[in-house]
Design a protein around this motif. Structure first.
Motif: not given
Ligand code: NAD
Ligand code: IPM
Ligand code: MN
Length: 372
Positions: A3-5, A30, A36, A38, A40
């Motif tokens: 996953s890449r945040s 996505s 994927d 992520t 925030s």
């Protein structure tokens, strides 16, 4: 694939409006490409000041250090203009750049063919334009000491800022420029004011040193920044990569933006050292600001922010094909005549809203799947 945040800091003014379209684009990648991400979110600038009394909370800075990439909208608005410098919205952005040591700010000025008639220059001067400004971002007069406003005798005051560069600060950003040039037309033009500033003399000598010792294959030239500004609007296609300091880079990149049709078109990537994961510390943001004159009217051009996400895919996530898919979708949208008001000038054109422009870009992304 892991996953890449992504940390999204939408900020102030039109920041949240253009970032809303970017969030839809991230969701599209996505859902349609199975990437994927992520995501925030946090506050920066005036929005953070209103919530926490500071334009960048320490917790947000910690989140930024953890993220694989940061996407930022804009910071600043007139209602904060009278605040002390330490808490002005723009300080939040400057602190992020400094604390994360994001020293190489890449500002590509590409004129999409559909916009070649929309520049302030004649079409033949900008058609096919593709230049890259590499702006030093963590030093120079933005950060030099001493600085401040001081009282003198007799009620006079003086305002001081200090232009300051070290060998290492110049060499590392020069390397970024030479590396980029090797992927492009292999030419770097360095801009300073070596005719009047010692820091400019050092800049020229150190860029020359890096060129001679590490990149002898890349063609290097130098210009005084004032002459460079003139050349940028006289014959912009003469440039491949321009490397320059923090303040000159700020000014030259706004000028370069108008060559592409609008300030609302120019994305940027601010890159630092490599992280353990193998890609650089990075923040992506449009070159434009919070545009108080059009805030809240669904008029802002989302392209610069969307193309900043394309740069994130390219430089942070090693997703060159996806980055191109997105930039092609933006280009196809413009080619279809869909434009926000900043890009209108020909008779009979009617403007699209920010949301409509976002819709159209998503439609083009859908088409790209249908045809590939
Ligand atoms: P600005 O870039 O916000 O606006 C300049 C002009 O360009 C305005 O007329 C604006 O409407 C237009 N414009 C900018 N982006 C646009 C877009 N996406 N679509 C359509 N039109 C767009 O610069 P400014 O007015 O000098 O500054 C306003 C505030 O933004 C100030 O507080 C400034 O410090 C801040 N600022 C922040 C950033 C940043 O966060 N990276 C960059 C520049 C300015
Ligand atoms: C930019 C902006 C910023 C700068 C401000 C908002 C701090 O103008 O990113 O171009 O001067 O660097
Ligand atoms: Mn600027």
């Amino acid at each position: 694939m892991a996953s890449r945040s992504i940390l999204i800091l939408a900020g102030d003014g039109i920041g949240p409006e253009v970032m809303r379209e970017v969030k839809r684009v991230i969701l599209w990648f996505s859902e349609q490409c199975g990437i994927d991400f992520t995501v925030s979110e946090g506050l920066v600038g005036g929005a953070a000041y209103d919530a926490y009394g500071t334009p960048l909370h320490d917790d947000t800075l910690d989140q930024a250090r953890e993220a694989d990439a940061i996407l930022l909208g804009a910071a600043g608005a007139p209602k904060y203009d009278a605040l002390p410098f330490e808490v002005k919205p723009e300080r939040g952005l400057l602190k992020l750049r400094k604390e994360l040591d994001l020293y190489a700010n890449l500002r590509p000025a590409i004129c999409f063919e559909a916009l070649a008639d929309y520049s302030s220059l004649k079409k033949e001067f900008v058609s096919g334009l593709d230049l890259m400004i590499v702006r030093e971002l963590t030093s120079g007069v933005y950060f030099g000491e001493p600085r401040g406003i001081f009282d003198l005798k007799d009620g006079e005051r003086e305002g001081i800022n200090t232009q300051r560069y070290t060998t290492n600060e110049i060499r590392r950003v020069a390397r970024s420029a030479f590396e980029l040039a090797r992927q492009r037309q292999n030419r770097v033009c360095s801009m300073e004011k070596a005719n009047v500033m010692e820091s400019g003399v050092l800049w020229r000598e150190e860029v020359e040193w890096v060129g001679d010792n590490e990149y002898p294959d890349v063609e290097l030239s130098h210009m005084y920044a004032d002459a460079g500004a003139m050349q940028l609007v006289r014959k912009p296609k003469q440039f491949d990569v321009i490397v320059t300091d923090n303040l000159f880079g700020d000014i030259l990149s706004d000028a370069a933006a108008m060559l592409t049709g609008s300030l609302g078109m120019l994305p940027s990537a601010s890159l630092g050292e490599q992280m353990e994961a193998g890609w650089p510390r990075a923040l992506y943001e449009p070159v434009h600001g919070s545009a108080p004159d059009i805030t809240g009217q669904d008029k802002a051009n989302p392209c610069a922010c969307i193309l900043s996400f394309a740069m994130a895919m390219h430089y942070s996530f090693d997703m060159g094909a996806e980055a191109k898919r997105l930039s092609d979708a933006v280009e196809a949208t413009l080619a279809a005549g869909i434009r926000t008001p900043d890009l209108l000038q020909l008779p009979g054109e009617s403007p699209a809203s920010t949301t409509l422009m976002g819709d159209a870009i998503l439609r083009e992304l859908d088409h790209s799947l249908a045809y590939n």
